[in-house]
Scaffold this active site. Structure first.
Site, PDB file in Angstrom:
ATOM      1  N   HIS A 133       0.856  -1.199   0.000  1.00  0.00           N
ATOM      2  CA  HIS A 133       0.000   0.000   0.000  1.00  0.00           C
ATOM      3  C   HIS A 133       0.887   1.242   0.000  1.00  0.00           C
ATOM      4  O   HIS A 133       1.952   1.257   0.628  1.00  0.00           O
ATOM      5  CB  HIS A 133      -0.926   0.004   1.228  1.00  0.00           C
ATOM      6  CG  HIS A 133      -1.955  -1.082   1.190  1.00  0.00           C
ATOM      7  ND1 HIS A 133      -3.282  -0.846   0.922  1.00  0.00           N
ATOM      8  CD2 HIS A 133      -1.835  -2.417   1.363  1.00  0.00           C
ATOM      9  CE1 HIS A 133      -3.944  -1.990   0.930  1.00  0.00           C
ATOM     10  NE2 HIS A 133      -3.082  -2.964   1.207  1.00  0.00           N
ATOM     11  N   ASP A 265      -6.066 -12.973  -2.190  1.00  0.00           N
ATOM     12  CA  ASP A 265      -5.343 -11.688  -2.212  1.00  0.00           C
ATOM     13  C   ASP A 265      -4.700 -11.507  -3.593  1.00  0.00           C
ATOM     14  O   ASP A 265      -3.607 -10.940  -3.718  1.00  0.00           O
ATOM     15  CB  ASP A 265      -4.292 -11.623  -1.090  1.00  0.00           C
ATOM     16  CG  ASP A 265      -3.765 -10.203  -0.856  1.00  0.00           C
ATOM     17  OD1 ASP A 265      -4.454  -9.243  -1.223  1.00  0.00           O
ATOM     18  OD2 ASP A 265      -2.636 -10.073  -0.328  1.00  0.00           O
TER      19      ASP A 265
HETATM   20 ZN   LIG Z   1      -3.019  -6.609   2.331  1.00  0.00          ZN
END
Ligand SMILES: [Zn+2]
Length: 370
Positions: A133, A265
């Site tokens: 992120h 994911d």
């Molecule tokens: Zn993650």
């Protein structure tokens, strides 16, 4: 339509051989041995529920994180070919205004039944455990931002991941859970106490346990111990042989039986080729099926749910445990009541696995997928 199969895995029991009657989009009858009338379809192999992926960013060369409806449909159909019949679209950290826009676009696909919901992974995450992120976009959850994204998501917003140690996080967890949205604890440096407080405030999922979370320590047990030991919490695991060692997968299964949810994911390269991709604003390189940021952090997986089932079995799960963790477990965690199990009244979302656990056929809402 009557189907027969060598084995049918139902909650708590494997029927061998078994049969099921499908009318419209539902399973209406189920039995062991010979069906009451000749079968319309004779299946070789094991019939399991369609997979439920609670945490997926992309696949088939496409991504949810750009907020484009056509790309999102490509992701869903790429994973559907590998048996995922219920898919939650996960967004990664971005500007709140962008997330607001993306949640609205994906929300329409939830209304249309293409997606099972939207998951906001970020921006309320720890900078020290940000993984792939963008750290400059991470922030504590202000009441204004939480309310904006809850309003934009409406009923389509199914899950939000929050790091409990951030300023305002407990209030945010209460507001999100109070709105009927699942709260995951992840990307976090929380203490055991803070993680316990988050669960008390309504958090019910551990977002990809073991990845991007403060580690286990015998005097400072941290969030992993708090999440594993509380029976209200479901445990996401990325079972791909890269993210988590098989011993840790087995440890989680032993500590939290019946509470495991396999997730992919996955990013764009799942069910697609190596190459250069994006995960939201982050550039990702995929080599030999492993996705990494320029700094070397693992950036999502290239898994399909069928791959996660195969890897879990290779790691020591029984087939029943792996299937449960890919179907009933995530459905229960997400509050999806009519998927994730083969039983009378459930949606006719079915997958046929051969003896190598490869997917040979997929039915979604009573319709075979080609
Ligand atoms: Zn993650």
């Amino acid at each position: 339509m009557i189907l027969t199969a060598d084995r049918i895995i139902t909650p708590g029991r494997t029927i061998a051989p078994g049969w099921a009657r499908v009318v419209s989009d539902r399973v209406t009858e189920l039995g062991e041995g010979s069906p009451p009338s000749p079968a319309d379809v004779v299946l070789t192999g094991t019939l399991v529920p369609g997979f439920v992926d609670a945490h997926c960013h992309g696949g088939g060369g496409a991504s949810f994180t750009v907020g484009d409806a056509d790309e999102a449909m490509e992701v869903a159909s790429a994973h559907l070919r590998h048996g995922t019949t219920s898919m939650v679209a996960s967004l990664v950290t971005d500007e709140v205004s962008e997330l607001e826009r993306h949640v609205r676009v994906l929300g329409e696909l939830v209304t249309d039944g293409v997606l099972a919901g939207v998951h906001l992974e970020g921006p309320w995450l720890s900078r020290d455990f940000c993984g792939a992120h963008e750290p400059s976009l991470l922030r504590p959850p202000s009441r204004e931002d939480v309310d904006r994204l809850l309003a934009a998501g409406g009923d389509a917003l199914r899950m939000v991941t929050i790091a409990p140690e951030l300023d305002g996080a407990m209030d945010a967890i209460r507001r999100v859970a109070g709105a009927g949205v699942v709260v995951g604890v992840g990307h976090t440096d929380a203490t055991w106490e803070q993680a316990g407080e988050a669960i008390g405030a309504g958090a019910t999922v551990a977002t990809h346990l073991f990845n991007q979370i403060r580690g286990l320590h015998h005097r400072r047990p941290g969030p992993i111990a708090a999440l594993l030991e509380d029976e209200r919490v479901s445990i996401e695991l990325i079972s791909d042989g890269v993210h988590v060692h098989p011993a840790m997968l087995r440890l989680a299964l032993t500590a939290a039986p019946g509470r495991i949810m396999l997730v992919t994911d996955a990013m764009g390269a799942a069910a697609a080729d190596d190459g250069d991709y994006h995960l939201g604003p982050i550039h990702v390189q995929v080599r030999d099926g492993v996705a990494r940021t320029p700094s070397g952090a693992i950036a999502g997986s290239t898994l399909t749910m069928a791959g996660a089932v195969r890897h879990s079995v290779a790691s020591g799960f029984t087939l029943e445990q792996a299937v449960d963790a890919a179907t009933r477990g995530p459905a229960a965690a997400l509050g999806l009541t009519d998927v994730g199990r083969i039983e009378v009244g459930a949606r006719a979302d079915l997958v046929v696995l051969d003896e190598d656990l490869a997917v040979t056929a997929v039915m979604r809402r009573g319709a075979w997928q080609s």
